[in-house]
Enzyme design. Structure first.
Site, short mmCIF file in Angstrom:
data_model
loop_
_atom_site.label_atom_id
_atom_site.label_comp_id
_atom_site.label_asym_id
_atom_site.label_seq_id
_atom_site.Cartn_x
_atom_site.Cartn_y
_atom_site.Cartn_z
CB SER A 72 5.54 -1.80 11.75
OG SER A 72 5.13 -0.48 12.04
CD GLU B 36 -2.66 5.47 6.76
OE1 GLU B 36 -2.70 5.55 5.51
OE2 GLU B 36 -1.74 4.89 7.36
N GLY C 139 2.99 -1.09 4.19
CA GLY C 139 3.04 0.34 3.92
C GLY C 139 4.46 0.77 3.60
N GLY C 140 5.13 1.34 4.58
CA GLY C 140 6.46 1.94 4.39
C GLY C 140 7.44 1.05 3.63
CD GLU D 180 -3.27 -2.39 7.24
OE1 GLU D 180 -2.18 -2.66 6.71
OE2 GLU D 180 -3.86 -1.32 7.07
N GLY E 150 2.73 2.28 10.74
CA GLY E 150 3.66 3.40 10.60
C GLY E 150 4.39 3.76 11.88
CG ASN F 6 -1.73 1.23 1.37
OD1 ASN F 6 -1.77 2.06 0.46
ND2 ASN F 6 -2.38 1.39 2.51
CD1 TRP F 7 3.38 0.98 -3.09
CD2 TRP F 7 3.57 2.36 -4.84
NE1 TRP F 7 4.12 0.34 -4.06
CE2 TRP F 7 4.24 1.16 -5.14
CE3 TRP F 7 3.55 3.38 -5.80
CZ2 TRP F 7 4.89 0.96 -6.37
CZ3 TRP F 7 4.18 3.17 -7.02
CH2 TRP F 7 4.85 1.97 -7.29
CE LYS F 8 -0.03 3.13 4.79
NZ LYS F 8 0.10 3.22 6.24
CG HIS G 241 -5.58 2.07 5.27
ND1 HIS G 241 -5.10 2.96 6.21
CD2 HIS G 241 -4.61 1.14 5.10
CE1 HIS G 241 -3.89 2.57 6.58
NE2 HIS G 241 -3.57 1.47 5.93
P1 13P Z 1 3.22 0.41 7.61
O1 13P Z 1 3.72 -0.88 6.99
O2 13P Z 1 3.93 1.62 7.12
O3 13P Z 1 3.13 0.31 9.09
O4 13P Z 1 1.71 0.57 7.08
C1 13P Z 1 0.86 -0.51 7.16
C2 13P Z 1 -0.37 -0.16 6.43
O5 13P Z 1 -1.12 0.71 6.83
C3 13P Z 1 -0.65 -0.87 5.18
O6 13P Z 1 -1.91 -0.58 4.71
#
Ligand code: 13P
Length: 250
Positions: A212, A96, A233-234, A166, A172, A9-11, A94
């Site tokens: 993470s 967020e 994510g990251g 999640e 994050g 997930n590149w956000k 998500h």
């Molecule tokens: P991180 O891997 O950056 O913690 O993010 C996880 C995430 O929200 C994937 O959708």
């Protein structure tokens, strides 16, 4: 044994130029996996990502879609628009979006239904906050997100859905759930799906862990019985790290 589904997930990251570089690096690094590889990129990168991944084992997803087919919804994107581009998956609900954009179980359900009707495969996100976990309400929250967020979704439809567990406190933050915490929570989620759909459907359902997750901790998480993959994510923004997750499970 199921294979694993690893989704990035590149956000809100990566320009088109950066997308070209990242996908170019990624293609050879994940070419030999038996796991399913998905990258969920910003709307503006979708066409480029679909084009560059043609003929490879990388699938492309979006990060949201609207519940209506068209109309006066400024700033929104209809599922059919994604399908037209060649997009196969879409992240829905998500944390967020739940936190910053007013997403609720009801809007998650509406978007999931619309995505499924259009032929997209939704990756539906659920998960508790730290306060909810620490106050002993984790199971209550997860149960509510499943019962309300999947109301009316049939077993047949569920076969095209991926669920991502999640925990919000792990997203994050660099704090990963332990292998056991993630496995236990996902086992609980699966038991709720089993109450609704029966054991067979619940066992066939893919439930990912996200929060993470990276090339260092992926092997342990992916070895757990109930963890069917990861939503990254990251670490999905760096080809070597994301491919490390993809290749962590043979
Ligand atoms: P991180 O891997 O950056 O913690 O993010 C996880 C995430 O929200 C994937 O959708």
């Amino acid at each position: 044994m199921k294979n694993k589904i690893i989704a990035g997930n590149w956000k809100m990251n990566k320009t088109i130029a950066e997308t070209k570089t990242l996908i170019g690096s990624l293609i050879p690094l994940v070419a030999d996996t038996n796991n399913t590889v998905i990258i969920c990129v910003p709307f503006t990168d979708l066409a480029t990502a679909v084009e560059l991944t043609k003929g490879t084992n990388i699938h492309v997803g979006a990060q949201n879609c609207h519940w209506k087919e068209s109309g006066a919804f400024t700033g929104e994107i209809a599922p059919s628009m994604l399908v037209e581009l060649g997009v196969e998956y879409v992240v829905i609900g998500h944390s967020e979006r739940r936190t910053y954009f007013g997403e609720t179980d009801a809007t998650v359900l509406a978007r999931t239904n619309a995505a499924l009707s259009a032929g997209l495969k939704p990756i539906v996100c659920i998960g508790e906050t730290l306060a909810e976990r620490e106050s002993g309400n984790m199971e209550k929250v997860l149960r509510r997100q499943i019962v309300e967020g999947f109301k009316g979704i049939t077993a047949e439809q569920l076969a095209n859905v991926i669920v991502a567990y999640e925990p919000v406190w792990a997203i994050g933050t660099g704090v990963t759930a332990t292998d056991e915490q993630a496995n236990d929570s996902i086992a609980f989620c699966r038991s709720v799906f089993a109450e609704i759909y029966g054991e067979e459907v619940a066992n066939a359902l893919y439930i990912q862990y996200g929060g993470s997750m990276n090339d260092k901790n992926a092997a342990g998480l992916l070895a757990m019985e109930h963890i069917d993959g990861g939503l990254i994510g990251g670490a999905s923004l760096v080809a070597e790290k994301f491919s490390g997750v993809v290749n962590a499970h043979k």
